[in-house]
Write an enzyme that holds these catalytic residues in place. Sequence first.
Site, mmCIF file in Angstrom:
data_model
loop_
_atom_site.group_PDB
_atom_site.id
_atom_site.type_symbol
_atom_site.label_atom_id
_atom_site.label_comp_id
_atom_site.label_asym_id
_atom_site.label_seq_id
_atom_site.Cartn_x
_atom_site.Cartn_y
_atom_site.Cartn_z
ATOM 1 N N SER A 123 66.883 26.019 9.941
ATOM 2 C CA SER A 123 68.230 25.649 9.495
ATOM 3 C C SER A 123 69.056 25.273 10.711
ATOM 4 O O SER A 123 68.797 25.770 11.814
ATOM 5 C CB SER A 123 68.891 26.841 8.793
ATOM 6 O OG SER A 123 70.285 26.611 8.639
ATOM 7 N N TYR B 138 70.743 35.791 9.091
ATOM 8 C CA TYR B 138 70.098 34.529 8.714
ATOM 9 C C TYR B 138 69.950 33.631 9.943
ATOM 10 O O TYR B 138 68.886 33.072 10.207
ATOM 11 C CB TYR B 138 70.950 33.840 7.642
ATOM 12 C CG TYR B 138 70.405 32.539 7.103
ATOM 13 C CD1 TYR B 138 69.339 32.535 6.202
ATOM 14 C CD2 TYR B 138 70.963 31.309 7.463
ATOM 15 C CE1 TYR B 138 68.850 31.342 5.681
ATOM 16 C CE2 TYR B 138 70.481 30.119 6.948
ATOM 17 C CZ TYR B 138 69.432 30.127 6.056
ATOM 18 O OH TYR B 138 68.953 28.953 5.533
#
Length: 256
Positions: free
Chosen positions: A145, A158
């Site tokens: 990401s 995350y």
Amino acid sequence: ARRWSLHGMTALVTGGSRGIGRAVVEELAALGAAVHTCSRKEDELRERVKEWEAKGFRVTGSVCDVSVREQRERLLSDVAERFGDKLNILVNNVGTNFTKPTTEYSADDYSFLMATNLESAYHLCQLAHPLLKASGSGSIVLISSVCGVVAVCTGSVYAMTKGAMNQLAKNLACEWAKDNIRTNSVAPWYIKTPLVEGDLSRKDYVDNILCRTPQRRVGEPEEISSLVAFLSMPCSSYITGQTISVDGGMTVHGLY
Ligand code: NDP
């Protein structure tokens, strides 16, 4: 030409029943690969496999929670059996998130996100290594990401899992080059999938995303799967260890 094809290749894509993983399964299969995928919900997976078979794709699926070590081992033994102890392409796509301020993550939250996003990818690479090596030409793609490239408001845990995946791509690229295995990381910004439906339904939040994104839109799953396919083809044979953002320009956007 063969350089732009996946004919004769085999692939394992984790989390293929929805979102980005689903698009990756379809892209690889449409380009000629035989694909195995997995997810936790059996009904949805079975329905997907039926749809793919109807389209003439060579896709199989098995139920597997990739956050659980024994289930990962079983998944790889299924794959070894189906593809004759060889594998060309491993796409570590499964990942999830819930956002909190750092001071509010519990020990369980931390373990859950680490196991689902990072440990699963790491261990599946370990387990797949002999198969990727045996194929003579292997490609690993980690779906990371942009949150592992720049700091954004999606939570520190995350972001750590994704930053670590980008580093893993570099280490494996160097360690396994001798085995003719390439490893790259694909780093999306917002992509329309069930995972982020909630975020994308809040207008103020979306406005904030779009003003940071030069292309002024979020992405589609097919805009990720095309890069994954490219990174798995012979035509990308000199690309390894890279993290490639697919983000409408978000990570290069300073004050403008
Ligand atoms: P979705 O939640 O839409 O889809 C996730 C898929 O993975 C489903 O098929 C789900 O099926 C499966 N899955 C989830 N957890 C597990 C598990 N523990 N074991 C096996 N399968 C699992 O996610 P996205 O498609 O949006 O995300 C895919 C990847 O892309 C993730 O790594 C995410 O971090 C990354 N990403 C996504 C972005 C976005 O904006 N959407 C942006 C940047 C990165 P089931 O629930 O049945 O298991």
